[in-house]
Design an enzyme around this catalytic site. Structure first.
Site, PDB file in Angstrom:
ATOM      1  CG  HIS A  55      -2.049  -1.001   1.083  1.00 48.86           C
ATOM      2  ND1 HIS A  55      -3.103  -1.056   1.964  1.00 48.86           N
ATOM      3  CD2 HIS A  55      -2.277  -1.980   0.172  1.00 48.86           C
ATOM      4  CE1 HIS A  55      -3.929  -2.014   1.602  1.00 48.86           C
ATOM      5  NE2 HIS A  55      -3.447  -2.595   0.524  1.00 48.86           N
ATOM      6  CD  GLU A  57      -1.581   3.985   3.820  1.00 49.13           C
ATOM      7  OE1 GLU A  57      -2.691   4.130   4.332  1.00 49.13           O
ATOM      8  OE2 GLU A  57      -1.388   3.318   2.777  1.00 49.13           O
ATOM      9  CB  CYS A  80      -6.306  -0.694   5.413  1.00 46.97           C
ATOM     10  SG  CYS A  80      -4.607  -1.286   5.324  1.00 46.97           S
ATOM     11  CB  ALA A 167     -25.191   6.188 -36.729  1.00 43.73           C
ATOM     12  CD1 TRP A 175     -12.999   6.884 -38.237  1.00 43.22           C
ATOM     13  CD2 TRP A 175     -13.961   6.239 -36.337  1.00 43.22           C
ATOM     14  NE1 TRP A 175     -12.525   5.630 -37.937  1.00 43.22           N
ATOM     15  CE2 TRP A 175     -13.110   5.213 -36.761  1.00 43.22           C
ATOM     16  CE3 TRP A 175     -14.681   6.047 -35.159  1.00 43.22           C
ATOM     17  CZ2 TRP A 175     -12.963   4.027 -36.067  1.00 43.22           C
ATOM     18  CZ3 TRP A 175     -14.532   4.871 -34.459  1.00 43.22           C
ATOM     19  CH2 TRP A 175     -13.680   3.876 -34.911  1.00 43.22           C
ATOM     20  CG  LEU A 209     -16.175  -2.273 -27.130  1.00 42.69           C
ATOM     21  CD1 LEU A 209     -17.390  -2.615 -26.280  1.00 42.69           C
ATOM     22  CD2 LEU A 209     -16.157  -0.792 -27.464  1.00 42.69           C
ATOM     23  CG  LEU A 301     -27.114  -0.424 -23.043  1.00 42.89           C
ATOM     24  CD1 LEU A 301     -28.068  -1.121 -22.093  1.00 42.89           C
ATOM     25  CD2 LEU A 301     -25.874  -1.294 -23.288  1.00 42.89           C
TER      26      LEU A 301
END
Length: 366
Positions: A55, A57, A80, A167, A175, A209, A301
């Protein structure tokens, strides 16, 4: 050490800079930075590089050595107090002789959530929170969302013309925006835990993607909402690098077998209105430790996510072009009965990205 608000803010700002170095690598852990300072003098610095590693720290304390005794630790997240893959940072700070701890925000993880600051205070060490808290929360919005709501922080990314189209009537969209905007989206994917789209986009555009940035070491999980498993086994979104998950409502054994052979994982969640229950899908992704979810999708969506109130942030790239009558809309939404029912957003950021305008928007009142 006597508190000085300006000095505290300066050291915390540096700790946040360090935390941002983990933007692409710490997932599913939060991004955390630490500065150990003796008044104005910085003794040591550290940041959390990746899950399973030390971590912030621990990194700073190792660099400081004995110079940590009597110094102040500035941490972007409450230290933590539990044993995970690494020992508790609160204990390490106490053992090192730190005289004061300043942290930006409490840890939303129920296993900590005040426990770290409480342990430090019980050892007689002042522990003060809230310094640059807003900036720290923005940096870890996804981690906070998963810990407090059980689902990821959802960003819907859309690219549109000035007249709000994504589109041409026939579906051509490459594009709308320029190369700089597309590179910006690559950086968004790189910081995201997962990138999600719908089966309609997979069938129409066959997107990858994935992250194609030089130096990127991690690929986000690619997620397809596909209630009927229509995704072709040869779809590019299933190909390496990285992993792909298809979320359906009822698995067809034959289709499922072919998709698994192509490398996909398949999960089943509840259905709603003939498709995947979006809330159930987000809860499932939260159980998979997805902090930040980037949604790159079509109007269907996008509209469903917005109508369900499941969008935390809308990232809109506006291109200085017009697509005209009949072009495909930004989001498929029912028109409200009156203007009082419209969806309203606040602009939280705007930037010129190449020849395009990027707007970052959040639902009003969120």
């Amino acid at each position: 050490m006597i508190a000085d608000p300006a000095r505290d803010a300066g050291h915390m700002a540096r700790a946040l800079e360090l935390a941002r170095r983990g933007l692409w690598t710490t997932d599913p852990n939060p991004r955390v930075g630490c500065v150990i300072a003796d008044d104005e003098r910085v003794v040591a610095e550290g940041w959390h590089e990746r899950a399973g590693g030390p971590h912030a720290e621990a990194m700073a304390l190792a660099a400081a050595g004995t110079a940590a005794r009597g110094a102040t630790a500035y941490v972007t997240l409450e230290p933590c107090s539990h044993h995970g893959r690494t020992p508790p940072c609160a204990d390490a700070l106490i053992a090192a002789g730190i005289s004061r701890v300043v942290y930006a925000m409490r840890d939303p993880n129920p296993r900590v959530d005040g426990g770290g600051a409480g342990r430090i205070a019980a050892a007689g060490i002042p522990a003060e929170g809230g310094v640059l808290e807003h900036e720290a929360r923005e940096l870890n919005a996804g981690f906070i969302s998963r810990m407090t709501r059980g689902r990821p922080w959802v960003t819907v990314k859309l690219a549109a013309s000035l007249d709000g189209s994504t589109a041409l009537p026939g579906g051509e969209s490459r594009w709308i925006t320029g190369e700089a905007a597309r590179e910006d989206v690559q950086r968004l994917r790189a910081r995201s835990s997962a990138v999600m789209t719908g089966s309609g986009t997979v069938l129409a555009d066959d997107p990858r993607l994935d992250v194609r940035l030089p130096g990127a070491t991690r690929q986000p999980l690619r997620v397809v909402l596909d209630s009927k498993l229509r995704t072709p086994p040869g779809a590019r979104i299933l190909a390496p690098p990285g992993s792909a998950l298809i979320i359906c409502t009822e698995e067809d054994p034959a289709r499922g077998a072919r998709l698994r052979e192509a490398g996909a994982e398949i999960a089943t969640v509840a259905s709603a209105k003939g498709g995947v229950d979006l809330g159930a899908a987000l809860s499932f992704l939260g159980s998979r430790e997805v902090n930040e979810l980037l949604v790159e999708c079509g109007a269907g969506l996008a509209g469903a996510m917005l109508a369900a109130g499941l969008v935390d942030e809308l990232l809109l790239y506006l291109a200085p072009v017009l697509l005209g009558r009949g072009a495909r809309p930004l989001a498929d939404l029912e028109a409200p009965a009156s203007m009082a029912g419209r969806l309203e957003f606040s602009i939280v950021d705007r930037q010129d990205v190449g020849s395009d305008l990027m707007l970052r928007l959040r639902p009003k009142g969120s």
